[in-house]
Scaffold this motif. Structure first.
Motif, PDB file in Angstrom:
ATOM      1  N   HIS A 134       0.812  -1.210   0.000  1.00 28.72           N
ATOM      2  CA  HIS A 134       0.000   0.000   0.000  1.00 28.72           C
ATOM      3  C   HIS A 134       0.851   1.267   0.000  1.00 28.72           C
ATOM      4  O   HIS A 134       0.323   2.370   0.102  1.00 28.72           O
ATOM      5  N   GLY A 135       2.170   1.099  -0.092  1.00 26.26           N
ATOM      6  CA  GLY A 135       3.071   2.241  -0.153  1.00 26.26           C
ATOM      7  C   GLY A 135       3.434   2.830   1.202  1.00 26.26           C
ATOM      8  O   GLY A 135       4.027   3.898   1.277  1.00 26.26           O
ATOM      9  N   ARG A 136       3.087   2.124   2.271  1.00 22.20           N
ATOM     10  CA  ARG A 136       3.413   2.602   3.624  1.00 22.20           C
ATOM     11  C   ARG A 136       4.693   1.949   4.112  1.00 22.20           C
ATOM     12  O   ARG A 136       4.988   0.800   3.788  1.00 22.20           O
ATOM     13  N   ALA A 137       5.435   2.687   4.933  1.00 20.73           N
ATOM     14  CA  ALA A 137       6.682   2.150   5.482  1.00 20.73           C
ATOM     15  C   ALA A 137       6.418   0.902   6.300  1.00 20.73           C
ATOM     16  O   ALA A 137       5.380   0.776   6.944  1.00 20.73           O
ATOM     17  N   ARG A 138       7.369  -0.024   6.226  1.00 18.78           N
ATOM     18  CA  ARG A 138       7.321  -1.232   7.057  1.00 18.78           C
ATOM     19  C   ARG A 138       8.743  -1.638   7.388  1.00 18.78           C
ATOM     20  O   ARG A 138       9.683  -1.221   6.712  1.00 18.78           O
ATOM     21  N   ARG A 139       8.906  -2.427   8.415  1.00 15.10           N
ATOM     22  CA  ARG A 139      10.229  -2.899   8.799  1.00 15.10           C
ATOM     23  C   ARG A 139      10.669  -4.026   7.877  1.00 15.10           C
ATOM     24  O   ARG A 139       9.855  -4.780   7.374  1.00 15.10           O
TER      25      ARG A 139
END
Length: 156
Positions: A134-139
């Motif tokens: 979804h284009g969101r930051a993740r680790r």
């Protein structure tokens, strides 16, 4: 991630040496402007190929990262500092080098350079972030971070 290293071989994906990735690419007519000099935006293509094949040589297959879990995973360039030192020209054989300088949480920093016949042409510091589908930051998954950190440690 995959347990096996790339089956593409050194001719296609380059090679790792002392924790640094090396990729050779020829400059084609399509890469140049009317004078036979590489168009400035084409350096981004060469650098992208270097980053992609660096991951491939580390055993990271980007297409499988998209389905690694329910979130999915992809890399996005967040910031890039480029320095153009000398121009590349048609038919030059470029060597693109890539190495990890930092890999933490949801980002990594890569140092890249492009040279021809041993002459430095371009340098880049690239900050890449890890995002979900979804284009969101993740680790980064622990095994991916460990692979990148091991490559960095191999450089020492």
């Amino acid at each position: 991630m995959t347990e096996e290293r790339s089956k593409d071989g050194p001719d296609l994906c380059g090679w790792l040496e002392n924790g640094e990735h090396h990729l050779r690419q020829r400059v084609y007519y399509e890469d140049t402007d009317f004078s036979g000099v590489v168009y400035h935006a084409r350096y981004l293509h060469f650098l992208e190929r270097g980053r992609t094949d660096y991951l491939r040589c580390l055993g990271v297959e980007q297409r499988t990262l998209h389905t690694i879990d329910e979130e999915g995973l992809a890399f996005a360039v967040h910031h890039m500092d480029l320095k153009f030192i000398r121009p590349a020209r048609m038919d030059d054989i470029l060597e693109i080098t890539t190495k990890t300088t930092r890999a933490t949480g949801a980002r990594m920093v890569l140092e890249q350079s492009i040279s021809a016949a041993g002459v430095l042409l371009t340098t880049a510091t690239v900050t890449v972030v890890v995002i979900n589908k979804h284009g969101r930051a993740r680790r980064m998954p622990d095994d991916l971070a460990a692979t990148l950190l091991q490559a960095r440690e191999d450089q020492a």
